[in-house]
Design an enzyme around this catalytic site. Structure first.
Site, short mmCIF file in Angstrom:
data_model
loop_
_atom_site.label_atom_id
_atom_site.label_comp_id
_atom_site.label_asym_id
_atom_site.label_seq_id
_atom_site.Cartn_x
_atom_site.Cartn_y
_atom_site.Cartn_z
N SER A 64 0.82 -1.21 0.00
CA SER A 64 0.00 0.00 0.00
C SER A 64 0.85 1.26 0.00
CB SER A 64 -0.93 0.02 1.22
OG SER A 64 -0.17 0.06 2.43
N SER A 67 5.47 1.72 4.27
CA SER A 67 6.89 1.91 4.59
C SER A 67 7.50 3.05 3.80
CB SER A 67 7.66 0.61 4.33
OG SER A 67 7.27 -0.40 5.23
N SER A 134 -0.92 -4.81 10.35
CA SER A 134 -1.82 -4.83 11.52
C SER A 134 -3.29 -4.93 11.07
CB SER A 134 -1.60 -3.61 12.42
OG SER A 134 -1.54 -2.39 11.70
#
Length: 237
Positions: A64, A67, A134
């Site tokens: 996505s 990072s 997450s």
């Protein structure tokens, strides 16, 4: 739910209660000799370091851009002279969380540990950036709740959920590590977005659609939020 037994070799210790699960990979220790030691208050640290701490919790699918955006933000904050550190989902599995896999149970523990570490960074007046998939709402809520639990400071630590939103189809087009291709082929079990769920945040503090937003604009948007909430100087936004 794991079943716990008192380990025979430890049962004789009168000053501590050791609970050892039947699964040796998860050991819980309760020690009656542990005492919280007060230190500098957060206000004192903030004053001495000339900044406030917070956790920016980046969540989103693999590929996505979590990072990439978090790294650019870290670099920008450091150029501003602000203490910042990024905790990366892959990197921590080389050390702190190298004993964990990708089952739901291990993912839960992965996020719990990172929540605790991020809280320590934030309490030290550092801007902690965490870039982890997450995928579960409950785990992200646990991380948020940890930041509300303080031992000697009245106010909770700022916890900012940054949802890096992208359709799975767009993430698959990027697929820089080739993980989606492997997941589609059944080579990677429990892969978020394919064979495991991703529970999108309902009310994130910051929502960025990474397939429509450049990295530079994403950093500007996050800095604008931080400045408006008194976490970085307004002229830095």
């Amino acid at each position: 739910m794991a079943t716990y037994v008192l380990h025979e070799t430890l049962a004789a210790k009168p000053t501590a209660s050791y609970i050892v699960p039947r699964d040796p990979a998860n050991v819980i220790l309760h020690n009656s000799n542990i005492t919280w030691h007060p230190s500098l208050t957060r206000a004192e640290r903030n004053d001495l370091r000339k900044q406030k701490g917070a956790t920016l919790w980046f969540t989103g699918l693999s590929a996505s851009g979590k990072s990439t955006i978090a790294t650019a933000l870290e670099q920008h904050l450091l150029h501003l002279g602000l203490a910042s550190y990024r905790l990366d989902g892959d990197n921590v599995r080389f050390g702190l969380n190298k004993d964990l896999g990708f089952s739901e149970k291990d993912r839960n523990e992965n996020i719990r540990r990172i929540g605790e570490v991020a809280k320590l960074f934030a309490d030290s007046s550092t801007l902690a950036l965490t870039s982890f998939i997450s995928p579960y709402k409950a785990d992200r809520q646990i991380a948020r709740d940890l930041h509300a639990q303080t031992n000697q400071d009245k106010d909770p630590l700022p916890f900012i959920e940054v949802f890096i939103d992208i359709p799975v189809e767009e993430a698959e087009k990027r697929d820089p590590k080739g993980l989606y291709k492997k997941a589609r082929a059944g080579e990677i079990p429990n892969f978020t977005g394919i064979s495991a769920p991703y529970e999108a945040p309902e009310n994130p503090e910051i929502h960025i659609e990474s397939h429509k937003t450049s990295v530079e604009d994403a950093v500007r948007e996050i800095c604008k939020y931080l400045a408006e909430n008194g976490l970085i100087p307004k002229e830095s936004a």
